[in-house]
Design a protein around this motif. Sequence first.
Motif, PDB file in Angstrom:
ATOM      1  N   GLU A  36       0.826  -1.200   0.000  1.00 49.99           N
ATOM      2  CA  GLU A  36       0.000   0.000   0.000  1.00 49.99           C
ATOM      3  C   GLU A  36       0.864   1.256   0.000  1.00 49.99           C
ATOM      4  OE1 GLU A  36      -3.086  -0.011   2.922  1.00 49.99           O
ATOM      5  OE2 GLU A  36      -3.267  -2.185   2.881  1.00 49.99           O
ATOM      6  N   LEU A  37       1.967   1.239   0.724  1.00 49.10           N
ATOM      7  CA  LEU A  37       2.861   2.399   0.732  1.00 49.10           C
ATOM      8  C   LEU A  37       3.472   2.635  -0.646  1.00 49.10           C
ATOM      9  CD1 LEU A  37       4.683   1.815   4.151  1.00 49.10           C
ATOM     10  CD2 LEU A  37       2.836   3.422   3.657  1.00 49.10           C
ATOM     11  N   LEU A  38       3.868   1.559  -1.319  1.00 47.20           N
ATOM     12  CA  LEU A  38       4.435   1.697  -2.657  1.00 47.20           C
ATOM     13  C   LEU A  38       3.396   2.233  -3.641  1.00 47.20           C
ATOM     14  CD1 LEU A  38       6.551  -1.577  -2.890  1.00 47.20           C
ATOM     15  CD2 LEU A  38       7.373   0.744  -2.479  1.00 47.20           C
ATOM     16  N   LEU A  39       2.168   1.707  -3.551  1.00 52.32           N
ATOM     17  CA  LEU A  39       1.114   2.194  -4.441  1.00 52.32           C
ATOM     18  C   LEU A  39       0.780   3.657  -4.157  1.00 52.32           C
ATOM     19  CD1 LEU A  39      -1.402  -0.793  -4.616  1.00 52.32           C
ATOM     20  CD2 LEU A  39       0.063   0.062  -6.432  1.00 52.32           C
ATOM     21  N   TYR A  40       0.740   4.018  -2.887  1.00 52.39           N
ATOM     22  CA  TYR A  40       0.434   5.407  -2.539  1.00 52.39           C
ATOM     23  C   TYR A  40       1.513   6.348  -3.065  1.00 52.39           C
ATOM     24  CZ  TYR A  40      -0.457   9.541   0.302  1.00 52.39           C
ATOM     25  OH  TYR A  40      -0.698  10.825   0.719  1.00 52.39           O
ATOM     26  N   SER A  41       2.780   5.950  -2.922  1.00 56.50           N
ATOM     27  CA  SER A  41       3.872   6.781  -3.434  1.00 56.50           C
ATOM     28  C   SER A  41       3.798   6.907  -4.954  1.00 56.50           C
ATOM     29  CB  SER A  41       5.217   6.178  -3.021  1.00 56.50           C
ATOM     30  OG  SER A  41       6.295   6.893  -3.574  1.00 56.50           O
ATOM     31  N   ARG A  42       3.529   5.795  -5.635  1.00 56.72           N
ATOM     32  CA  ARG A  42       3.411   5.853  -7.100  1.00 56.72           C
ATOM     33  C   ARG A  42       2.217   6.710  -7.514  1.00 56.72           C
ATOM     34  NH1 ARG A  42       3.751   7.123 -11.280  1.00 56.72           N
ATOM     35  NH2 ARG A  42       3.883   5.985 -13.258  1.00 56.72           N
ATOM     36  N   GLY A  43       1.121   6.625  -6.779  1.00 53.38           N
ATOM     37  CA  GLY A  43      -0.040   7.445  -7.096  1.00 53.38           C
ATOM     38  C   GLY A  43       0.227   8.929  -6.899  1.00 53.38           C
ATOM     39  N   GLN A  44       0.965   9.290  -5.845  1.00 53.12           N
ATOM     40  CA  GLN A  44       1.299  10.694  -5.627  1.00 53.12           C
ATOM     41  C   GLN A  44       2.188  11.229  -6.750  1.00 53.12           C
ATOM     42  OE1 GLN A  44       0.173  12.774  -3.116  1.00 53.12           O
ATOM     43  NE2 GLN A  44      -1.228  11.088  -2.707  1.00 53.12           N
ATOM     44  N   GLU A  45       3.171  10.430  -7.174  1.00 52.61           N
ATOM     45  CA  GLU A  45       4.029  10.855  -8.279  1.00 52.61           C
ATOM     46  C   GLU A  45       3.217  11.023  -9.560  1.00 52.61           C
ATOM     47  OE1 GLU A  45       7.046   7.942  -8.632  1.00 52.61           O
ATOM     48  OE2 GLU A  45       8.013   8.417  -6.707  1.00 52.61           O
ATOM     49  N   ARG A  46       2.288  10.129  -9.792  1.00 55.25           N
ATOM     50  CA  ARG A  46       1.472  10.208 -11.011  1.00 55.25           C
ATOM     51  C   ARG A  46       0.562  11.431 -10.979  1.00 55.25           C
ATOM     52  NH1 ARG A  46      -3.050   7.535 -13.560  1.00 55.25           N
ATOM     53  NH2 ARG A  46      -2.460   6.788 -15.638  1.00 55.25           N
ATOM     54  N   GLN A  47       0.002  11.749  -9.833  1.00 52.41           N
ATOM     55  CA  GLN A  47      -0.838  12.942  -9.724  1.00 52.41           C
ATOM     56  C   GLN A  47      -0.034  14.212  -9.966  1.00 52.41           C
ATOM     57  OE1 GLN A  47      -2.817  12.816  -5.939  1.00 52.41           O
ATOM     58  NE2 GLN A  47      -4.113  11.081  -6.491  1.00 52.41           N
ATOM     59  N   GLU A  48       1.205  14.243  -9.458  1.00 58.35           N
ATOM     60  CA  GLU A  48       2.057  15.409  -9.721  1.00 58.35           C
ATOM     61  C   GLU A  48       2.369  15.538 -11.214  1.00 58.35           C
ATOM     62  OE1 GLU A  48       5.492  15.138  -7.306  1.00 58.35           O
ATOM     63  OE2 GLU A  48       4.415  15.393  -5.401  1.00 58.35           O
ATOM     64  N   GLU A  49       2.637  14.411 -11.875  1.00 59.45           N
ATOM     65  CA  GLU A  49       2.905  14.466 -13.315  1.00 59.45           C
ATOM     66  C   GLU A  49       1.679  14.964 -14.080  1.00 59.45           C
ATOM     67  OE1 GLU A  49       4.187  10.647 -14.552  1.00 59.45           O
ATOM     68  OE2 GLU A  49       5.980  10.625 -13.288  1.00 59.45           O
ATOM     69  N   ILE A  50       0.500  14.508 -13.684  1.00 58.03           N
ATOM     70  CA  ILE A  50      -0.730  14.959 -14.348  1.00 58.03           C
ATOM     71  C   ILE A  50      -0.926  16.454 -14.124  1.00 58.03           C
ATOM     72  CG2 ILE A  50      -3.250  14.781 -14.286  1.00 58.03           C
ATOM     73  CD1 ILE A  50      -2.943  11.813 -13.813  1.00 58.03           C
ATOM     74  N   GLY A  51      -0.677  16.938 -12.901  1.00 56.46           N
ATOM     75  CA  GLY A  51      -0.814  18.364 -12.635  1.00 56.46           C
ATOM     76  C   GLY A  51       0.143  19.212 -13.445  1.00 56.46           C
TER      77      GLY A  51
END
Length: 297
Positions: A137-152
């Motif tokens: 879950e920590l790895l997925l959360y970190s990957r999701g945060q990076e992906r949201q920053e890239e989208i922004g």
Amino acid sequence: MTGIPLSVLGAATAVALALPLLGWALLARPAAAAGQARDNLHRGLELGTAGDGRGTRPPTGGLVRALTPAGTVARLNRLAGTAGRPADWPLPRLVAAKLVLGAVAGGLGLLVASSRPTLVTWLMAVAVTLVAYFLPELLLYSRGQERQEEIGLELADTLDQMTIAVEAGLGFESAMARAGKNGTGPLAEELVRTLQDIAVGQPRRDAYLALAERTGAPDLRRFIRAVVQADVYGVSIADVLRTQAQEMRLKRRQRAEEKAMQIPVKVIFPLILCILPTLFIVLLGPAVMDIVAAFSG
């Protein structure tokens, strides 16, 4: 057998049973054609799709489903959707890895704590087990945060491209298709996915809301909300795109200024801990040596 504690024997048995399952969870890969067909069929079957309250439970194995609460599977499914559903991290493998890592860490922790039964050892064993259990879950959360920053970061340029295309005479979906075709990041992938959802018959509003829910990016969610309201009230989509593009550019500049203002604060601690002591040694070292030699002589 009488000289081996039961706790050590149980921990060794748990580790021996968990290692084959760990190897399957990390190394097992289906055939390429079968895996691709399964991914295409399961893609989009998320819990609680936007637009209606109905959802499908993600496919997991029977044993894994029995050992994992439904809330944990739903949370992993949501985090995997935010992370873009990496091909190497399907949901059944994530759930299995979560159980196996917790079992292996718990067994090893029990072995160590049984050899030296102190309060600190038991607390460390429990902490390591919890960290190993929640590691996927920590790895997925970190990957999701990076992906949201890239989208922004990509959103402002993408909106500029769509604004130019709409003002040139294209429709909104055609402009979205052009931006998705020309882009290379996660935002382009999500735009293409949304157009595919519309092409297979999903209502346009539901597809847009699913895009905002799937990515979880605040700026994109705000843009989708504006597009949905413009569709409901009959506002010109070109005006909406122009306004949203200006707002996204302003926000991107403000975020850059904010990060620039944080640099002096972040530099203070390395400066105090690493640079200033070395500088003092170089500048004051010879003077201190001369003073010590003068007083000792």
